[in-house]
Motif scaffolding. Structure first.
Motif, PDB file in Angstrom:
ATOM      1  N   PRO A  37      24.457  21.086 -31.542  1.00  0.00           N
ATOM      2  CA  PRO A  37      25.578  21.485 -30.700  1.00  0.00           C
ATOM      3  C   PRO A  37      25.454  22.970 -30.356  1.00  0.00           C
ATOM      4  O   PRO A  37      24.828  23.736 -31.097  1.00  0.00           O
ATOM      5  CB  PRO A  37      26.808  21.234 -31.575  1.00  0.00           C
ATOM      6  N   THR A  38      26.034  23.363 -29.252  1.00  0.00           N
ATOM      7  CA  THR A  38      26.079  24.763 -28.853  1.00  0.00           C
ATOM      8  C   THR A  38      27.528  25.192 -28.782  1.00  0.00           C
ATOM      9  O   THR A  38      28.358  24.503 -28.175  1.00  0.00           O
ATOM     10  CB  THR A  38      25.400  24.969 -27.491  1.00  0.00           C
ATOM     11  N   VAL A  39      27.835  26.316 -29.393  1.00  0.00           N
ATOM     12  CA  VAL A  39      29.182  26.867 -29.405  1.00  0.00           C
ATOM     13  C   VAL A  39      29.151  28.138 -28.565  1.00  0.00           C
ATOM     14  O   VAL A  39      28.440  29.085 -28.893  1.00  0.00           O
ATOM     15  CB  VAL A  39      29.636  27.188 -30.844  1.00  0.00           C
ATOM     16  N   THR A  40      29.897  28.137 -27.474  1.00  0.00           N
ATOM     17  CA  THR A  40      29.963  29.296 -26.594  1.00  0.00           C
ATOM     18  C   THR A  40      31.290  29.992 -26.845  1.00  0.00           C
ATOM     19  O   THR A  40      32.355  29.394 -26.695  1.00  0.00           O
ATOM     20  CB  THR A  40      29.846  28.870 -25.118  1.00  0.00           C
ATOM     21  N   VAL A  41      31.204  31.257 -27.228  1.00  0.00           N
ATOM     22  CA  VAL A  41      32.382  32.053 -27.555  1.00  0.00           C
ATOM     23  C   VAL A  41      32.597  33.061 -26.435  1.00  0.00           C
ATOM     24  O   VAL A  41      31.721  33.875 -26.154  1.00  0.00           O
ATOM     25  CB  VAL A  41      32.200  32.775 -28.905  1.00  0.00           C
ATOM     26  N   CYS A  42      33.730  32.996 -25.797  1.00  0.00           N
ATOM     27  CA  CYS A  42      34.062  33.928 -24.723  1.00  0.00           C
ATOM     28  C   CYS A  42      34.407  35.282 -25.327  1.00  0.00           C
ATOM     29  O   CYS A  42      35.171  35.369 -26.289  1.00  0.00           O
ATOM     30  CB  CYS A  42      35.245  33.397 -23.923  1.00  0.00           C
ATOM     31  N   ARG A  43      33.831  36.308 -24.734  1.00  0.00           N
ATOM     32  CA  ARG A  43      34.145  37.676 -25.124  1.00  0.00           C
ATOM     33  C   ARG A  43      34.195  38.532 -23.863  1.00  0.00           C
ATOM     34  O   ARG A  43      33.565  39.563 -23.761  1.00  0.00           O
ATOM     35  CB  ARG A  43      33.122  38.227 -26.125  1.00  0.00           C
ATOM     36  N   GLY A  44      34.978  38.063 -22.902  1.00  0.00           N
ATOM     37  CA  GLY A  44      35.091  38.753 -21.624  1.00  0.00           C
ATOM     38  C   GLY A  44      36.257  39.714 -21.597  1.00  0.00           C
ATOM     39  O   GLY A  44      36.548  40.386 -22.577  1.00  0.00           O
TER      40      GLY A  44
END
Length: 135
Positions: free
Chosen positions: A17-24
């Motif tokens: 699985p890939t976990v994308t964490v927003c840090r915008g």
């Protein structure tokens, strides 16, 4: 026009699985007080070593739901019908822990998320979804 930079999304054959964490602009910022954002990211990375790929991206254009985390299924999870799960307002260490546990158990398509994560799940616009996957 999107505020976030384009990044390559994992291919449909990603073994984990890939976990994308927003840090915008809003996620991971003082705009979301009371959460140690660095610790959240560290806990995800440490908790998912060998289980999932954790990556950070710029703004996912769901600022009203900061902090946003997207969990994409592994190749096996995708074959079993798993689709990306968008989670917003992930501003509690317990929610981060629940996400980590779910992914360790297999994630989308393999294992149903704990019921508590239903409170965080949302569907972004088709445009935002496409941008994440088009890279």
């Amino acid at each position: 026009m999107s505020k976030r930079g384009r990044r390559a999304a994992p291919g449909p054959g990603a073994t984990q699985p890939t976990v994308t964490v927003c840090r915008g602009c809003c996620c991971g910022s003082p705009k979301v007080p009371g959460l140690d954002h660095a610790a959240q990211l560290r806990d995800l990375r440490q908790g998912l070593v060998g289980t999932a790929t954790v990556r950070v991206t710029d703004c996912l254009d769901a600022c009203e739901r900061a902090n946003v985390i997207v969990v994409q299924p592994s190749a096996e999870g995708r074959r079993k019908g798993g689709r990306p799960v968008w989670l917003g307002l992930v501003n509690d260490p317990d929610a981060t822990s629940d996400i980590t546990t779910w992914i360790k158990d297999g994630g989308p398509g393999i294992t149903d998320p704990p019921a508590i994560l239903d409170l965080y799940a949302f569907r972004p616009s088709r445009r935002v979804q496409a941008e994440l996957h088009d890279g």
